[in-house]
Design a protein around this motif. Structure first.
Motif, PDB file in Angstrom:
ATOM      1  N   UNK A 104      24.907  34.631 -68.581  1.00  0.00           N
ATOM      2  CA  UNK A 104      24.413  33.913 -69.758  1.00  0.00           C
ATOM      3  C   UNK A 104      23.669  32.670 -69.293  1.00  0.00           C
ATOM      4  N   UNK A 105      22.407  32.549 -69.689  1.00  0.00           N
ATOM      5  CA  UNK A 105      21.630  31.371 -69.317  1.00  0.00           C
ATOM      6  C   UNK A 105      20.888  30.845 -70.545  1.00  0.00           C
ATOM      7  N   UNK A 106      19.963  29.936 -70.339  1.00  0.00           N
ATOM      8  CA  UNK A 106      19.279  29.274 -71.449  1.00  0.00           C
ATOM      9  C   UNK A 106      18.479  30.253 -72.311  1.00  0.00           C
ATOM     10  N   UNK A 107      18.134  31.405 -71.762  1.00  0.00           N
ATOM     11  CA  UNK A 107      17.367  32.382 -72.544  1.00  0.00           C
ATOM     12  C   UNK A 107      18.178  32.930 -73.724  1.00  0.00           C
ATOM     13  N   UNK A 108      19.495  32.726 -73.715  1.00  0.00           N
ATOM     14  CA  UNK A 108      20.334  33.192 -74.812  1.00  0.00           C
ATOM     15  C   UNK A 108      20.467  32.156 -75.927  1.00  0.00           C
ATOM     16  N   UNK A 109      19.953  30.974 -75.710  1.00  0.00           N
ATOM     17  CA  UNK A 109      20.036  29.931 -76.731  1.00  0.00           C
ATOM     18  C   UNK A 109      19.337  30.380 -78.019  1.00  0.00           C
ATOM     19  N   UNK A 110      20.005  30.151 -79.148  1.00  0.00           N
ATOM     20  CA  UNK A 110      19.509  30.455 -80.498  1.00  0.00           C
ATOM     21  C   UNK A 110      19.465  31.951 -80.812  1.00  0.00           C
ATOM     22  N   UNK A 111      20.095  32.780 -80.010  1.00  0.00           N
ATOM     23  CA  UNK A 111      20.221  34.196 -80.369  1.00  0.00           C
ATOM     24  C   UNK A 111      21.352  34.356 -81.387  1.00  0.00           C
ATOM     25  N   UNK A 112      21.310  35.464 -82.100  1.00  0.00           N
ATOM     26  CA  UNK A 112      22.304  35.742 -83.135  1.00  0.00           C
ATOM     27  C   UNK A 112      23.371  36.673 -82.569  1.00  0.00           C
ATOM     28  N   UNK A 113      24.596  36.171 -82.445  1.00  0.00           N
ATOM     29  CA  UNK A 113      25.675  36.969 -81.866  1.00  0.00           C
ATOM     30  C   UNK A 113      26.031  38.170 -82.737  1.00  0.00           C
ATOM     31  N   UNK A 114      25.653  38.116 -84.016  1.00  0.00           N
ATOM     32  CA  UNK A 114      25.969  39.221 -84.928  1.00  0.00           C
ATOM     33  C   UNK A 114      25.001  40.397 -84.779  1.00  0.00           C
ATOM     34  N   UNK A 115      23.812  40.167 -84.216  1.00  0.00           N
ATOM     35  CA  UNK A 115      22.802  41.226 -84.177  1.00  0.00           C
ATOM     36  C   UNK A 115      22.184  41.462 -82.805  1.00  0.00           C
ATOM     37  N   UNK A 116      22.433  40.592 -81.837  1.00  0.00           N
ATOM     38  CA  UNK A 116      21.761  40.700 -80.543  1.00  0.00           C
ATOM     39  C   UNK A 116      22.176  41.986 -79.823  1.00  0.00           C
ATOM     40  N   UNK A 117      21.254  42.562 -79.046  1.00  0.00           N
ATOM     41  CA  UNK A 117      21.522  43.816 -78.353  1.00  0.00           C
ATOM     42  C   UNK A 117      22.092  43.615 -76.961  1.00  0.00           C
ATOM     43  N   UNK A 118      22.078  42.377 -76.463  1.00  0.00           N
ATOM     44  CA  UNK A 118      22.553  42.129 -75.102  1.00  0.00           C
ATOM     45  C   UNK A 118      23.889  41.402 -75.057  1.00  0.00           C
ATOM     46  N   UNK A 119      24.298  40.791 -76.169  1.00  0.00           N
ATOM     47  CA  UNK A 119      25.590  40.109 -76.205  1.00  0.00           C
ATOM     48  C   UNK A 119      26.129  40.167 -77.633  1.00  0.00           C
ATOM     49  N   UNK A 120      27.419  40.477 -77.765  1.00  0.00           N
ATOM     50  CA  UNK A 120      28.008  40.565 -79.099  1.00  0.00           C
ATOM     51  C   UNK A 120      29.513  40.404 -78.992  1.00  0.00           C
ATOM     52  N   UNK A 121      30.168  40.379 -80.154  1.00  0.00           N
ATOM     53  CA  UNK A 121      31.619  40.226 -80.226  1.00  0.00           C
ATOM     54  C   UNK A 121      32.206  41.426 -80.937  1.00  0.00           C
ATOM     55  N   UNK A 122      33.268  41.999 -80.357  1.00  0.00           N
ATOM     56  CA  UNK A 122      33.954  43.124 -80.966  1.00  0.00           C
ATOM     57  C   UNK A 122      35.367  42.724 -81.373  1.00  0.00           C
ATOM     58  N   UNK A 123      35.855  43.390 -82.392  1.00  0.00           N
ATOM     59  CA  UNK A 123      37.228  43.153 -82.813  1.00  0.00           C
ATOM     60  C   UNK A 123      38.180  43.579 -81.713  1.00  0.00           C
ATOM     61  N   UNK A 124      39.090  42.693 -81.322  1.00  0.00           N
ATOM     62  CA  UNK A 124      40.062  43.009 -80.289  1.00  0.00           C
ATOM     63  C   UNK A 124      41.137  43.944 -80.803  1.00  0.00           C
ATOM     64  N   UNK A 125      41.771  44.674 -79.906  1.00  0.00           N
ATOM     65  CA  UNK A 125      42.846  45.584 -80.321  1.00  0.00           C
ATOM     66  C   UNK A 125      44.027  44.805 -80.873  1.00  0.00           C
ATOM     67  N   UNK A 126      44.675  45.352 -81.871  1.00  0.00           N
ATOM     68  CA  UNK A 126      45.830  44.699 -82.466  1.00  0.00           C
ATOM     69  C   UNK A 126      47.046  44.893 -81.576  1.00  0.00           C
ATOM     70  N   UNK A 127      47.766  43.802 -81.345  1.00  0.00           N
ATOM     71  CA  UNK A 127      48.978  43.870 -80.558  1.00  0.00           C
ATOM     72  C   UNK A 127      50.194  44.036 -81.448  1.00  0.00           C
TER      73      UNK A 127
END
Length: 277
Positions: free
Chosen positions: A196-219
């Motif tokens: 992750x570098x400055x090129x990721x600044x102002x990207x949308x984590x909800x829609x970006x194709x190179x970085x995103x967040x997934x729901x973690x498994x329930x414990x």
């Protein structure tokens, strides 16, 4: 025969016989098949069939403190140019509350080209450089100038690629092999390991194709969360002491453990249990 009765007879003659297929008028909307009933997925998640649920915009649209807590246990994913996916479970975050927060880059309401991501829609990345060589990754939340700093993740997938990236990008001690616990246990280490570098600044984590967040498994149970003072903000006066850092208690991937905060949390939990009896 009355005119009203005659009109009714005419209308019946022009009706389609039972079972006949009715052709829709060009101006009529064509209705698809009826929706099947079944379990409905939460609006907070969207995913392709067979893949873990990706967290959407609604997840990020909450104030900084609850968002910082909500990040814990979720899985951060980074897809490299060659298709390799690096994955890590978030175990430590910090909340920055915006203009009132003396430790925030947006303190006093200041807006600059550097911190613009803090004022963009929730879920926008704010990536900045520290010490002229290291990057830190934040995610904007509700509230102008408010965000969450991602401090540490537990590596889950792509560890060898992470190790190579850290070896290539870190300064000093280049010859020593990194242990798994050292790959992502800090905000700048995390950025190195995930490229992750400055090129990721102002990207949308909800829609970006190179970085995103997934729901973690329930414990089997909710992990214990420690609220402690943030790290490296001694200049911020009383704000330096506010418990706005959150981490999963007992996780060996946390960057800095606060034993005093853990004891306080345990004492509060015990007092709460005692009140129930």
């Amino acid at each position: 025969m009355g005119q009203k009765k005659q009109r009714l007879l005419e209308a019946k003659r022009h009706q389609s016989p039972p079972g006949a297929t009715r052709t829709a008028s060009p101006k009529e909307p064509r209705l698809g098949p009826p929706m099947t009933l079944g379990p409905q997925r939460s609006i907070y998640f969207s995913s392709l069939k067979g893949r873990p649920a990706r967290l959407g915009s609604e997840f990020f649209d909450q104030p900084a403190v609850p968002l910082a807590r909500a990040f814990l246990g979720q899985v951060l994913v980074r897809r490299l140019d060659d298709g390799t996916e690096l994955r890590g479970r978030v175990v430590e975050t910090e909340a920055y509350l915006g203009p009132e927060d003396e430790a925030a880059h947006s303190r006093g309401g200041r807006q600059t080209p550097r911190n613009r991501g803090m004022f963009m829609k929730p879920g926008t990345l704010y990536v900045y450089l520290i010490y002229g060589m290291y990057f830190c990754m934040n995610v904007s939340s509700q509230g102008d100038g408010a965000c969450v700093l991602l401090r540490a993740v537990e590596p889950l997938g792509g560890l060898e690629a992470m190790r190579q990236l850290r070896h290539t990008l870190r300064k000093g001690a280049a010859g020593r092999a990194l242990k798994d616990l050292e790959l992502c246990n800090g905000p700048s280490k995390l950025c190195q390991a995930l490229a992750i570098d400055k090129s990721f600044d102002q990207r949308d984590l909800a829609t970006d194709e190179a970085v995103w967040l997934e729901r973690g498994p329930l414990g089997p149970s909710e992990p214990a969360v420690v609220a402690a003072a943030r790290v490296g903000i001694g200049h911020a006066g009383e704000w330096a002491l506010k418990p706005l850092r959150f981490y999963v208690q007992g996780s060996p991937w946390v960057s800095v453990v606060d034993r005093a905060a853990e004891r306080d949390a345990q004492a509060r939990a015990k007092a709460s249990r005692d009140e129930d009896f």
